[in-house]
Design a protein around this motif. Structure first.
Motif, PDB file in Angstrom:
ATOM      1  N   MET A 166      -4.162  -7.761 -13.879  1.00 15.54           N
ATOM      2  CA  MET A 166      -4.193  -7.705 -12.398  1.00 15.54           C
ATOM      3  C   MET A 166      -5.508  -7.572 -11.997  1.00 15.54           C
ATOM      4  SD  MET A 166      -1.454  -5.857  -9.796  1.00 15.54           S
ATOM      5  CE  MET A 166       0.167  -6.388 -10.556  1.00 15.54           C
ATOM      6  N   ASP A 167      -6.134  -8.242 -11.283  1.00 15.16           N
ATOM      7  CA  ASP A 167      -7.451  -8.409 -10.686  1.00 15.16           C
ATOM      8  C   ASP A 167      -7.482  -7.824  -9.145  1.00 15.16           C
ATOM      9  OD1 ASP A 167      -8.628  -9.087 -13.012  1.00 15.16           O
ATOM     10  OD2 ASP A 167      -8.468 -11.300 -12.731  1.00 15.16           O
ATOM     11  N   LEU A 168      -7.968  -6.634  -8.757  1.00 13.91           N
ATOM     12  CA  LEU A 168      -8.095  -6.245  -7.567  1.00 13.91           C
ATOM     13  C   LEU A 168      -8.875  -7.078  -6.648  1.00 13.91           C
ATOM     14  CD1 LEU A 168      -7.046  -4.139  -9.169  1.00 13.91           C
ATOM     15  CD2 LEU A 168      -8.074  -2.292  -7.650  1.00 13.91           C
ATOM     16  N   LYS A 169      -8.318  -7.329  -5.289  1.00  9.38           N
ATOM     17  CA  LYS A 169      -9.486  -8.256  -4.523  1.00  9.38           C
ATOM     18  C   LYS A 169     -10.320  -7.370  -3.506  1.00  9.38           C
ATOM     19  CE  LYS A 169      -5.573 -11.939  -4.337  1.00  9.38           C
ATOM     20  NZ  LYS A 169      -4.786 -12.457  -3.372  1.00  9.38           N
ATOM     21  N   HIS A 170      -9.898  -6.197  -3.325  1.00  7.20           N
ATOM     22  CA  HIS A 170     -10.433  -5.242  -2.372  1.00  7.20           C
ATOM     23  C   HIS A 170     -10.230  -3.861  -2.584  1.00  7.20           C
ATOM     24  CE1 HIS A 170      -6.888  -5.221   0.152  1.00  7.20           C
ATOM     25  NE2 HIS A 170      -6.894  -6.634   0.078  1.00  7.20           N
ATOM     26  N   SER A 171     -10.597  -3.067  -1.765  1.00  6.24           N
ATOM     27  CA  SER A 171     -10.471  -1.591  -1.910  1.00  6.24           C
ATOM     28  C   SER A 171      -8.933  -1.493  -0.986  1.00  6.24           C
ATOM     29  CB  SER A 171     -11.428  -0.759  -1.224  1.00  6.24           C
ATOM     30  OG  SER A 171     -12.464  -1.011  -2.100  1.00  6.24           O
ATOM     31  N   ALA A 172      -8.237  -0.427  -1.578  1.00  5.74           N
ATOM     32  CA  ALA A 172      -7.059   0.008  -0.947  1.00  5.74           C
ATOM     33  C   ALA A 172      -6.740   1.615  -1.377  1.00  5.74           C
ATOM     34  CB  ALA A 172      -6.062  -0.857  -1.406  1.00  5.74           C
ATOM     35  N   TYR A 173      -5.745   1.961  -0.455  1.00  2.00           N
ATOM     36  CA  TYR A 173      -5.230   3.347  -0.752  1.00  2.00           C
ATOM     37  C   TYR A 173      -3.994   3.626  -0.534  1.00  2.00           C
ATOM     38  CZ  TYR A 173      -5.443   5.100   3.960  1.00  2.00           C
ATOM     39  OH  TYR A 173      -5.143   5.478   5.353  1.00  2.00           O
ATOM     40  N   ALA A 174      -3.524   4.626  -0.941  1.00  2.00           N
ATOM     41  CA  ALA A 174      -2.056   5.181  -0.637  1.00  2.00           C
ATOM     42  C   ALA A 174      -1.947   6.750  -0.824  1.00  2.00           C
ATOM     43  CB  ALA A 174      -0.916   4.560  -1.889  1.00  2.00           C
ATOM     44  N   GLY A 175      -1.141   7.224  -0.019  1.00  2.00           N
ATOM     45  CA  GLY A 175      -1.074   8.574  -0.220  1.00  2.00           C
ATOM     46  C   GLY A 175      -1.645   9.337   0.848  1.00  2.00           C
ATOM     47  N   THR A 176      -1.411  10.743   0.925  1.00  2.00           N
ATOM     48  CA  THR A 176      -2.283  11.586   1.925  1.00  2.00           C
ATOM     49  C   THR A 176      -2.740  12.684   1.270  1.00  2.00           C
ATOM     50  OG1 THR A 176      -0.349  12.960   2.293  1.00  2.00           O
ATOM     51  CG2 THR A 176      -0.219  10.783   3.529  1.00  2.00           C
ATOM     52  N   LEU A 177      -3.416  13.470   1.711  1.00  2.00           N
ATOM     53  CA  LEU A 177      -3.865  14.674   1.255  1.00  2.00           C
ATOM     54  C   LEU A 177      -3.123  15.916   1.692  1.00  2.00           C
ATOM     55  CD1 LEU A 177      -7.758  14.061   2.200  1.00  2.00           C
ATOM     56  CD2 LEU A 177      -6.382  13.956  -0.204  1.00  2.00           C
ATOM     57  N   GLU A 178      -1.794  15.909   2.199  1.00  2.00           N
ATOM     58  CA  GLU A 178      -0.685  16.891   2.347  1.00  2.00           C
ATOM     59  C   GLU A 178      -0.214  17.654   0.941  1.00  2.00           C
ATOM     60  OE1 GLU A 178       0.015  17.865   5.407  1.00  2.00           O
ATOM     61  OE2 GLU A 178      -1.492  16.502   6.294  1.00  2.00           O
ATOM     62  N   SER A 179      -0.033  18.854   1.212  1.00  2.00           N
ATOM     63  CA  SER A 179       0.545  19.449  -0.092  1.00  2.00           C
ATOM     64  C   SER A 179       1.636  18.672  -0.772  1.00  2.00           C
ATOM     65  CB  SER A 179       1.141  20.935   0.534  1.00  2.00           C
ATOM     66  OG  SER A 179       1.573  21.803  -0.748  1.00  2.00           O
ATOM     67  N   SER A 180       1.480  18.766  -1.838  1.00  2.00           N
ATOM     68  CA  SER A 180       2.661  17.964  -3.024  1.00  2.00           C
ATOM     69  C   SER A 180       2.712  16.423  -2.845  1.00  2.00           C
ATOM     70  CB  SER A 180       4.054  18.422  -2.516  1.00  2.00           C
ATOM     71  OG  SER A 180       4.204  19.820  -2.682  1.00  2.00           O
ATOM     72  N   ASP A 181       1.496  16.020  -2.455  1.00  2.00           N
ATOM     73  CA  ASP A 181       1.122  14.607  -2.514  1.00  2.00           C
ATOM     74  C   ASP A 181      -0.302  14.372  -3.109  1.00  2.00           C
ATOM     75  OD1 ASP A 181       1.535  11.905  -1.802  1.00  2.00           O
ATOM     76  OD2 ASP A 181       1.346  12.265   0.092  1.00  2.00           O
ATOM     77  N   ILE A 182      -0.531  13.139  -3.365  1.00  2.00           N
ATOM     78  CA  ILE A 182      -1.859  12.607  -4.041  1.00  2.00           C
ATOM     79  C   ILE A 182      -2.298  11.435  -3.026  1.00  2.00           C
ATOM     80  CG2 ILE A 182      -0.607  11.199  -5.648  1.00  2.00           C
ATOM     81  CD1 ILE A 182      -2.717  12.041  -7.497  1.00  2.00           C
ATOM     82  N   GLN A 183      -3.471  11.361  -2.960  1.00  2.00           N
ATOM     83  CA  GLN A 183      -4.195  10.312  -2.205  1.00  2.00           C
ATOM     84  C   GLN A 183      -4.989   9.314  -3.322  1.00  2.00           C
ATOM     85  OE1 GLN A 183      -7.614  10.326   0.840  1.00  2.00           O
ATOM     86  NE2 GLN A 183      -5.943   9.551   2.054  1.00  2.00           N
ATOM     87  N   VAL A 184      -4.723   7.982  -3.784  1.00  2.00           N
ATOM     88  CA  VAL A 184      -5.139   7.290  -4.629  1.00  2.00           C
ATOM     89  C   VAL A 184      -5.848   6.282  -3.899  1.00  2.00           C
ATOM     90  CG1 VAL A 184      -4.747   5.724  -6.615  1.00  2.00           C
ATOM     91  CG2 VAL A 184      -3.326   7.765  -6.286  1.00  2.00           C
ATOM     92  N   LEU A 185      -7.179   6.170  -4.348  1.00  2.00           N
ATOM     93  CA  LEU A 185      -8.243   4.950  -3.548  1.00  2.00           C
ATOM     94  C   LEU A 185      -8.487   4.249  -4.851  1.00  2.00           C
ATOM     95  CD1 LEU A 185      -9.220   7.719  -2.239  1.00  2.00           C
ATOM     96  CD2 LEU A 185     -10.265   6.006  -0.774  1.00  2.00           C
ATOM     97  N   VAL A 186      -8.415   2.726  -4.803  1.00  2.00           N
ATOM     98  CA  VAL A 186      -8.726   1.881  -5.719  1.00  2.00           C
ATOM     99  C   VAL A 186      -9.583   0.872  -5.201  1.00  2.00           C
ATOM    100  CG1 VAL A 186      -6.519   2.294  -7.054  1.00  2.00           C
ATOM    101  CG2 VAL A 186      -6.595   0.317  -5.594  1.00  2.00           C
ATOM    102  N   ALA A 187     -10.375   0.320  -6.206  1.00  2.00           N
ATOM    103  CA  ALA A 187     -11.426  -0.706  -5.769  1.00  2.00           C
ATOM    104  C   ALA A 187     -11.681  -1.485  -7.041  1.00  2.00           C
ATOM    105  CB  ALA A 187     -12.812   0.003  -5.394  1.00  2.00           C
ATOM    106  N   PRO A 188     -12.283  -2.606  -6.721  1.00  2.00           N
ATOM    107  CA  PRO A 188     -12.410  -3.598  -7.899  1.00  2.00           C
ATOM    108  C   PRO A 188     -13.463  -3.003  -8.675  1.00  2.00           C
ATOM    109  CG  PRO A 188     -12.426  -4.865  -5.916  1.00  2.00           C
ATOM    110  CD  PRO A 188     -12.309  -3.333  -5.435  1.00  2.00           C
ATOM    111  N   GLY A 189     -13.326  -3.225 -10.074  1.00  2.00           N
ATOM    112  CA  GLY A 189     -14.285  -2.664 -11.073  1.00  2.00           C
ATOM    113  C   GLY A 189     -14.795  -3.743 -12.078  1.00  2.00           C
ATOM    114  N   GLU A 190     -15.750  -3.367 -12.755  1.00  2.00           N
ATOM    115  CA  GLU A 190     -16.114  -4.409 -13.682  1.00  2.00           C
ATOM    116  C   GLU A 190     -16.481  -3.807 -15.190  1.00  2.00           C
ATOM    117  OE1 GLU A 190     -19.997  -5.827 -12.300  1.00  2.00           O
ATOM    118  OE2 GLU A 190     -19.197  -6.834 -10.471  1.00  2.00           O
TER     119      GLU A 190
END
Length: 98
Positions: A1-25
């Protein structure tokens, strides 16, 4: 799967995780910060990498900021960020069948 652009999901609240993804090489570049790094850092890293592998993501920059999320939360945040980064809005694995 090739990423087209940056995106994120999640929060910085307790018991959560924020994940940021971006295309890489250069394979998967993972940066992980966690409030429970000494206890669960290895498991969180493993869950992120396994989820990326299951989605066939070969090249991505991933930054995860964990606040004590459970494995299922980590997995779902990674999946959501990836699906957003490839603009996949239908045929999602958690979709409701009508």
């Amino acid at each position: 799967m090739d990423l087209k652009h940056s995106a994120y999901a999640g929060t910085l609240e307790s018991s959560d995780i924020q994940v940021l993804v971006a295309p890489g090489e250069n394979g998967i570049e993972l940066e992980l910060e966690s409030t429970v790094m000494s206890q669960f850092g290895k498991q969180i890293r493993s869950t992120i990498l396994e989820t990326l592998e299951n989605l066939d993501v070969k090249n991505a920059k991933v930054k995860a900021m964990d606040k004590g999320a459970l494995d299922l939360t980590v997995k779902s945040r990674v999946e959501t960020a990836i699906f957003r980064a490839v603009d996949q809005t239908d045929n999602l694995p958690w979709g409701v069948k009508l």
